[in-house]
Design a protein around this motif. Structure first.
Motif, PDB file in Angstrom:
ATOM      1  N   SER A 132       3.403   2.690   3.130  1.00 31.63           N
ATOM      2  CA  SER A 132       2.253   3.167   3.318  1.00 31.63           C
ATOM      3  C   SER A 132       2.177   4.681   3.781  1.00 31.63           C
TER       4      SER A 132
ATOM      5  N   SER B  60       0.953  -1.276   0.179  1.00 29.40           N
ATOM      6  CA  SER B  60       0.118   0.060  -0.009  1.00 29.40           C
ATOM      7  C   SER B  60       0.894   1.128   0.125  1.00 29.40           C
ATOM      8  N   GLY B  61       1.998   1.061  -0.273  1.00 31.13           N
ATOM      9  CA  GLY B  61       3.119   2.327  -0.509  1.00 31.13           C
ATOM     10  C   GLY B  61       2.975   3.157  -1.701  1.00 31.13           C
ATOM     11  N   SER B  62       4.115   3.544  -2.197  1.00 31.32           N
ATOM     12  CA  SER B  62       4.014   4.477  -3.634  1.00 31.32           C
ATOM     13  C   SER B  62       5.210   4.471  -4.123  1.00 31.32           C
TER      14      SER B  62
END
Length: 187
Positions: A92, A21-23
Motif C-alpha cells: 500500500s 490496499s496495495g496495487s
C-alpha cells in the motif's frame, strides 16, 4: 520438507496480507529477473487496486494452496496502450515491490499475439512461441498448435499464469478487468 496444508495456508495468508490496499500494475516489456530489479524500459499500462483485504482464505486445490485476489473495482481504465507482458504487485505504500506475476487471458480470435503471451483455452494454458495473429480456431491438445500466424505451445492443464486479464493488448478507452490467484505448493 513436506509441509502440511494448514502450515502452507498460514504462510500464503501472511504473504498475501502484504498486498492489502496495495496495487497491481500491468506493464509492457521484459519482466525483470527478480522483483528487486528496477524496471527498465517498461511502460505502465494500467493499475488495479487491491481491496483492504487483498486475498481470501487459502483453500487446497491439489497440489497447491490457492487464494484469489479481491480488487476495489470490477475494471480499471488504462493510462497507456500496449501489450501487457507481466504485472508487478506493490504494498500500500506504493514503493515496496512484493512480486512480479505472469499474465494471460482467455484465447481471443483475430488478435495480435506477442511472444511469451499466455492464453487459457479449453481448460489448458498455452504460451505464444511465435508472435503473429490468431485465427478463428482455438488452441487445443497437448503439443504445439499453429493458430493463424501465431504458434502456441501447451504448458499444462488449468490456469498456469498468475493474473487473468480481459485482454493482454491494452487499449486506451477500453477498461481492463483483473482476476488473480496466488498458489503455494502443499503436497
Amino acid at each position: 520438507m513436506n509441509p502440511s496444508q494448514a502450515g502452507v495456508g498460514v504462510a500464503l495468508s501472511a504473504y498475501c496480507a502484504l498486498y492489502n490496499s496495495g496495487s497491481l500494475v500491468l506493464l509492457s516489456g521484459a519482466m525483470p529477473v527478480t522483483p528487486e530489479t528496477a524496471l527498465s524500459g517498461n511502460t505502465t499500462l494500467c493499475t488495479g487496486v487491491y481491496s483492504a483485504t487483498a486475498y481470501g482464505a487459502p483453500a487446497f486445490s491439489a497440489p497447491n494452496m490457492v487464494t484469489t485476489a479481491s480488487f476495489t473495482a470490477g475494471s480499471y481504465n488504462p493510462v497507456a496502450g500496449g501489450s501487457c507482458t507481466f504485472a508487478r504487485g506493490y504494498k500500500s505504500d506504493g514503493t515496496s515491490v512484493e512480486g512480479d506475476f505472469t499474465v494471460g487471458s482467455a484465447w481471443i480470435a483475430s488478435q495480435a499475439v506477442v511472444l511469451g503471451q499466455y492464453c487459457l483455452s479449453g481448460g489448458n494454458t498455452y504460451k505464444c512461441t511465435t508472435a503473429g495473429t490468431s485465427s478463428g480456431t482455438t488452441p487445443s491438445g497437448t503439443t504445439t498448435f499453429t493458430d493463424g500466424t501465431a504458434v502456441w505451445t501447451y504448458q499444462g492443464a488449468g490456469q498456469l499464469f498468475d493474473a487473468l486479464i480481459s485482454n493482454p493488448i491494452i487499449q486506451l478507452g477500453v477498461p481492463v478487468s483483473l482476476t488473480q490467484t496466488m498458489k503455494m505448493p502443499a503436497v
